[in-house]
Design a protein around this motif. Structure first.
Motif, PDB file in Angstrom:
ATOM      1  N   UNK A  13       0.822  -1.208   0.000  1.00 53.38           N
ATOM      2  CA  UNK A  13       0.000   0.000   0.000  1.00 53.38           C
ATOM      3  C   UNK A  13       0.856   1.258   0.000  1.00 53.38           C
ATOM      4  N   UNK A  14       1.954   1.231   0.737  1.00 50.47           N
ATOM      5  CA  UNK A  14       2.831   2.400   0.806  1.00 50.47           C
ATOM      6  C   UNK A  14       3.354   2.780  -0.572  1.00 50.47           C
ATOM      7  N   UNK A  15       3.627   1.756  -1.391  1.00 44.98           N
ATOM      8  CA  UNK A  15       4.164   2.014  -2.730  1.00 44.98           C
ATOM      9  C   UNK A  15       3.105   2.601  -3.654  1.00 44.98           C
ATOM     10  N   UNK A  16       1.924   2.020  -3.644  1.00 47.04           N
ATOM     11  CA  UNK A  16       0.840   2.469  -4.519  1.00 47.04           C
ATOM     12  C   UNK A  16       0.139   3.724  -4.011  1.00 47.04           C
ATOM     13  N   UNK A  17       0.451   4.112  -2.767  1.00 43.57           N
ATOM     14  CA  UNK A  17      -0.340   5.166  -2.130  1.00 43.57           C
ATOM     15  C   UNK A  17      -0.101   6.546  -2.736  1.00 43.57           C
ATOM     16  N   UNK A  18      -1.149   7.359  -2.766  1.00 47.42           N
ATOM     17  CA  UNK A  18      -1.042   8.744  -3.207  1.00 47.42           C
ATOM     18  C   UNK A  18      -0.706   9.616  -2.005  1.00 47.42           C
ATOM     19  N   UNK A  19      -1.372   9.371  -0.883  1.00 49.87           N
ATOM     20  CA  UNK A  19      -1.151  10.149   0.333  1.00 49.87           C
ATOM     21  C   UNK A  19      -0.035   9.534   1.161  1.00 49.87           C
ATOM     22  N   UNK A  20       1.091  10.265   1.294  1.00 48.35           N
ATOM     23  CA  UNK A  20       2.211   9.744   2.083  1.00 48.35           C
ATOM     24  C   UNK A  20       1.852   9.711   3.568  1.00 48.35           C
ATOM     25  N   UNK A  21       2.357   8.726   4.265  1.00 44.96           N
ATOM     26  CA  UNK A  21       2.094   8.615   5.704  1.00 44.96           C
ATOM     27  C   UNK A  21       0.792   7.909   6.025  1.00 44.96           C
ATOM     28  N   UNK A  22      -0.006   7.638   5.001  1.00 44.21           N
ATOM     29  CA  UNK A  22      -1.304   7.016   5.250  1.00 44.21           C
ATOM     30  C   UNK A  22      -1.168   5.541   5.616  1.00 44.21           C
ATOM     31  N   UNK A  23      -0.107   4.911   5.140  1.00 41.71           N
ATOM     32  CA  UNK A  23       0.048   3.478   5.389  1.00 41.71           C
ATOM     33  C   UNK A  23       1.289   3.153   6.213  1.00 41.71           C
ATOM     34  N   UNK A  24       1.782   4.135   6.941  1.00 43.77           N
ATOM     35  CA  UNK A  24       2.841   3.841   7.894  1.00 43.77           C
ATOM     36  C   UNK A  24       2.219   3.073   9.055  1.00 43.77           C
ATOM     37  N   UNK A  25       3.041   2.571   9.966  1.00 40.69           N
ATOM     38  CA  UNK A  25       2.502   1.855  11.125  1.00 40.69           C
ATOM     39  C   UNK A  25       1.574   2.778  11.904  1.00 40.69           C
ATOM     40  N   UNK A  26       1.991   4.041  12.010  1.00 40.19           N
ATOM     41  CA  UNK A  26       1.153   4.993  12.738  1.00 40.19           C
ATOM     42  C   UNK A  26      -0.145   5.286  11.982  1.00 40.19           C
ATOM     43  N   UNK A  27      -0.014   5.459  10.672  1.00 38.29           N
ATOM     44  CA  UNK A  27      -1.199   5.743   9.860  1.00 38.29           C
ATOM     45  C   UNK A  27      -2.197   4.603   9.892  1.00 38.29           C
ATOM     46  N   UNK A  28      -1.697   3.397   9.777  1.00 40.39           N
ATOM     47  CA  UNK A  28      -2.578   2.234   9.836  1.00 40.39           C
ATOM     48  C   UNK A  28      -3.239   2.120  11.209  1.00 40.39           C
ATOM     49  N   UNK A  29      -2.433   2.365  12.239  1.00 42.68           N
ATOM     50  CA  UNK A  29      -2.973   2.338  13.606  1.00 42.68           C
ATOM     51  C   UNK A  29      -4.158   3.279  13.759  1.00 42.68           C
ATOM     52  N   UNK A  30      -3.966   4.524  13.316  1.00 44.27           N
ATOM     53  CA  UNK A  30      -5.059   5.494  13.395  1.00 44.27           C
ATOM     54  C   UNK A  30      -6.260   5.025  12.598  1.00 44.27           C
ATOM     55  N   UNK A  31      -5.993   4.493  11.428  1.00 38.17           N
ATOM     56  CA  UNK A  31      -7.056   4.038  10.542  1.00 38.17           C
ATOM     57  C   UNK A  31      -7.934   2.975  11.194  1.00 38.17           C
ATOM     58  N   UNK A  32      -7.313   2.071  11.939  1.00 39.03           N
ATOM     59  CA  UNK A  32      -8.085   0.987  12.553  1.00 39.03           C
ATOM     60  C   UNK A  32      -8.313   1.222  14.039  1.00 39.03           C
TER      61      UNK A  32
END
Lengths: 78, 78
Positions: A13-32
């Motif tokens: 996801x990090x590679x395909x992502x448009x928004x940087x930081x969205x799929x970092x460990x922190x970003x995923x944590x916030x997401x879920x």
DNA sequence: ACTTAACGTAAAGTCTACTTGACATATAAA
DNA sequence: TTTATATGTCAAGTAGACTTTACGTTAAGT
């Protein structure tokens, strides 16, 4: 015993992502809705997520629980 | 929130079963390695199983986790 | 009437998932 | 070199999953 492909999927996801930081460990944590340390621990295999968190993670990646997590019934064999 | 069709699936098995007592709450508990009270509590919705137990239950019924358990992301609406 | 099987409930304890907070490291950019 | 981003680790605490023990109910069989 349960293994998971969380890191693998997250890095995809990090590679395909448009928004940087969205799929970092922190970003995923916030997401879920869990802490960064929780994501780290699950990726590392320190402990298994609750069923609810497993559902949230599967939904975040758009896959089934079985796609992320694998259960092997036999406890011993290599 | 997570709901489940455990009782429904278990009762289906009880009807088709050859061996009596194999799919009672106690029988299922032994099969997946938890106590009878744990099965009761999950059927009743008192608490959600761990991911590992969810896998064992799915395997016991020969279905996926998503077949037994349903996750609804929205916490509020009736 | 008695027994047995299956289900239900409640209390107290253990273990683990998850939290916050703090500190450490590696890499890349300014 | 400093700053920012992403990752990793340790410690102490809370909440929930699960256990054992024990007692109560209901339906079916004898």
């Amino acid at each position: 015993m349960i293994t998971n492909r969380l890191r693998e999927l997250r890095e995809q996801q990090m590679q395909n992502a448009t928004t940087p930081g969205a799929w970092t460990q922190e970003g995923l944590g916030k997401r879920v809705g869990v802490s960064r340390q929780t994501i780290i621990a699950i990726e590392k295999g320190t402990y298994n997520p609750s069923l609810e968190l497993a559902f949230k993670l599967a939904r975040a990646f758009g896959v089934t629980i079985e796609t992320i997590f694998t259960y092997r019934g036999d406890e011993h064999e290599p």
